[in-house]
Design a protein around this motif. Sequence first.
Motif, PDB file in Angstrom:
ATOM      1  N   PHE A 124       0.822  -1.203   0.000  1.00  0.00           N
ATOM      2  CA  PHE A 124       0.000   0.000   0.000  1.00  0.00           C
ATOM      3  C   PHE A 124       0.859   1.258   0.000  1.00  0.00           C
ATOM      4  CE2 PHE A 124      -3.635  -2.415   2.208  1.00  0.00           C
ATOM      5  CZ  PHE A 124      -4.197  -2.735   0.995  1.00  0.00           C
ATOM      6  N   TYR A 125       2.129   1.113   0.381  1.00  0.00           N
ATOM      7  CA  TYR A 125       3.011   2.260   0.472  1.00  0.00           C
ATOM      8  C   TYR A 125       3.953   2.366  -0.717  1.00  0.00           C
ATOM      9  CZ  TYR A 125       1.191   1.823   5.140  1.00  0.00           C
ATOM     10  OH  TYR A 125       0.345   1.700   6.204  1.00  0.00           O
TER      11      TYR A 125
ATOM     12  N   TYR B  45      -2.629   0.102  -8.121  1.00  0.00           N
ATOM     13  CA  TYR B  45      -3.210   0.378  -9.435  1.00  0.00           C
ATOM     14  C   TYR B  45      -2.844  -0.697 -10.448  1.00  0.00           C
ATOM     15  CZ  TYR B  45      -4.259   4.936  -7.502  1.00  0.00           C
ATOM     16  OH  TYR B  45      -4.734   5.933  -6.718  1.00  0.00           O
ATOM     17  N   LYS B  46      -1.776  -1.418 -10.181  1.00  0.00           N
ATOM     18  CA  LYS B  46      -1.363  -2.484 -11.089  1.00  0.00           C
ATOM     19  C   LYS B  46      -2.437  -3.574 -11.176  1.00  0.00           C
ATOM     20  CE  LYS B  46       3.531  -1.745 -10.303  1.00  0.00           C
ATOM     21  NZ  LYS B  46       4.758  -2.293  -9.743  1.00  0.00           N
ATOM     22  N   TYR B  47      -3.136  -3.815 -10.096  1.00  0.00           N
ATOM     23  CA  TYR B  47      -4.215  -4.801 -10.114  1.00  0.00           C
ATOM     24  C   TYR B  47      -5.308  -4.368 -11.085  1.00  0.00           C
ATOM     25  CZ  TYR B  47      -2.247  -6.895  -5.869  1.00  0.00           C
ATOM     26  OH  TYR B  47      -1.439  -7.508  -4.962  1.00  0.00           O
TER      27      TYR B  47
ATOM     28  N   GLY C  86      -4.010  -4.433 -14.667  1.00  0.00           N
ATOM     29  CA  GLY C  86      -3.860  -5.804 -15.152  1.00  0.00           C
ATOM     30  C   GLY C  86      -5.199  -6.456 -15.456  1.00  0.00           C
ATOM     31  N   LEU C  87      -6.175  -6.247 -14.579  1.00  0.00           N
ATOM     32  CA  LEU C  87      -7.504  -6.808 -14.821  1.00  0.00           C
ATOM     33  C   LEU C  87      -8.161  -6.172 -16.042  1.00  0.00           C
ATOM     34  CD1 LEU C  87      -8.859  -7.135 -11.185  1.00  0.00           C
ATOM     35  CD2 LEU C  87      -8.441  -8.985 -12.804  1.00  0.00           C
ATOM     36  N   SER C  88      -8.000  -4.867 -16.187  1.00  0.00           N
ATOM     37  CA  SER C  88      -8.581  -4.187 -17.345  1.00  0.00           C
ATOM     38  C   SER C  88      -7.980  -4.715 -18.641  1.00  0.00           C
ATOM     39  CB  SER C  88      -8.352  -2.676 -17.249  1.00  0.00           C
ATOM     40  OG  SER C  88      -9.011  -2.147 -16.127  1.00  0.00           O
ATOM     41  N   ALA C  89      -6.669  -4.867 -18.674  1.00  0.00           N
ATOM     42  CA  ALA C  89      -6.000  -5.395 -19.865  1.00  0.00           C
ATOM     43  C   ALA C  89      -6.422  -6.841 -20.116  1.00  0.00           C
ATOM     44  CB  ALA C  89      -4.484  -5.290 -19.710  1.00  0.00           C
TER      45      ALA C  89
ATOM     46  N   GLN D  93      -3.349   3.307 -22.885  1.00  0.00           N
ATOM     47  CA  GLN D  93      -3.254   4.754 -22.742  1.00  0.00           C
ATOM     48  C   GLN D  93      -4.580   5.431 -23.081  1.00  0.00           C
ATOM     49  OE1 GLN D  93       0.493   5.337 -25.003  1.00  0.00           O
ATOM     50  NE2 GLN D  93       1.265   6.120 -23.055  1.00  0.00           N
ATOM     51  N   LYS D  94      -5.549   4.634 -23.482  1.00  0.00           N
ATOM     52  CA  LYS D  94      -6.900   5.142 -23.720  1.00  0.00           C
ATOM     53  C   LYS D  94      -7.796   4.644 -22.595  1.00  0.00           C
ATOM     54  CE  LYS D  94      -6.362   5.623 -28.628  1.00  0.00           C
ATOM     55  NZ  LYS D  94      -6.807   5.250 -29.950  1.00  0.00           N
ATOM     56  N   GLU D  95      -8.937   5.246 -22.444  1.00  0.00           N
ATOM     57  CA  GLU D  95      -9.809   4.905 -21.310  1.00  0.00           C
ATOM     58  C   GLU D  95     -10.712   3.700 -21.566  1.00  0.00           C
ATOM     59  OE1 GLU D  95     -13.371   8.142 -22.002  1.00  0.00           O
ATOM     60  OE2 GLU D  95     -11.609   8.779 -20.871  1.00  0.00           O
ATOM     61  N   GLU D  96     -10.830   3.258 -22.802  1.00  0.00           N
ATOM     62  CA  GLU D  96     -11.768   2.189 -23.127  1.00  0.00           C
ATOM     63  C   GLU D  96     -11.541   0.898 -22.347  1.00  0.00           C
ATOM     64  OE1 GLU D  96     -10.403   4.130 -25.499  1.00  0.00           O
ATOM     65  OE2 GLU D  96     -12.173   5.117 -26.319  1.00  0.00           O
ATOM     66  N   PRO D  97     -10.302   0.399 -22.211  1.00  0.00           N
ATOM     67  CA  PRO D  97     -10.139  -0.863 -21.478  1.00  0.00           C
ATOM     68  C   PRO D  97     -10.621  -0.774 -20.022  1.00  0.00           C
ATOM     69  CG  PRO D  97      -8.170  -0.406 -22.755  1.00  0.00           C
ATOM     70  CD  PRO D  97      -9.032   0.831 -22.819  1.00  0.00           C
ATOM     71  N   VAL D  98     -10.371   0.341 -19.378  1.00  0.00           N
ATOM     72  CA  VAL D  98     -10.785   0.493 -17.977  1.00  0.00           C
ATOM     73  C   VAL D  98     -12.306   0.642 -17.896  1.00  0.00           C
ATOM     74  CG1 VAL D  98     -10.608   1.934 -15.908  1.00  0.00           C
ATOM     75  CG2 VAL D  98      -8.566   1.438 -17.272  1.00  0.00           C
ATOM     76  N   LYS D  99     -12.875   1.441 -18.785  1.00  0.00           N
ATOM     77  CA  LYS D  99     -14.341   1.598 -18.791  1.00  0.00           C
ATOM     78  C   LYS D  99     -15.022   0.266 -19.077  1.00  0.00           C
ATOM     79  CE  LYS D  99     -15.141   6.429 -19.744  1.00  0.00           C
ATOM     80  NZ  LYS D  99     -15.829   7.381 -20.624  1.00  0.00           N
TER      81      LYS D  99
END
Length: 106
Positions: A24-25, A31-33, A36-39, A82-88
Amino acid sequence: EQYFGDAVSFAEESDLEGLRIPHFYSPFYVYKYATGLSASIALSKKVLNGTEQDRQSYLDFLRSGGSLYPIESLRKAGVDMQKEEPVKDALSTFSSLLDQAESLLS
């Protein structure tokens, strides 16, 4: 206590348990989780629902190993982080799964 109920007794120090988790520190570690899940969700949808070229791009992605930076490797596989689509799309997938779970539980 809410999760375990009366089955477990907690020491007062248990309230501080989360403070000992070192990642956490570390900058951006958690954010890697999400990244990674989005990808992974984007890649899996291309493999399961995409074209033969999408599946070939995925295999090329796997073959590339660590020869490229991850962001470039994913882009070559058709996922531009680098685009927002995978996260959305990942958030939409998660929302759909929650809806399904709520439906099954009701």
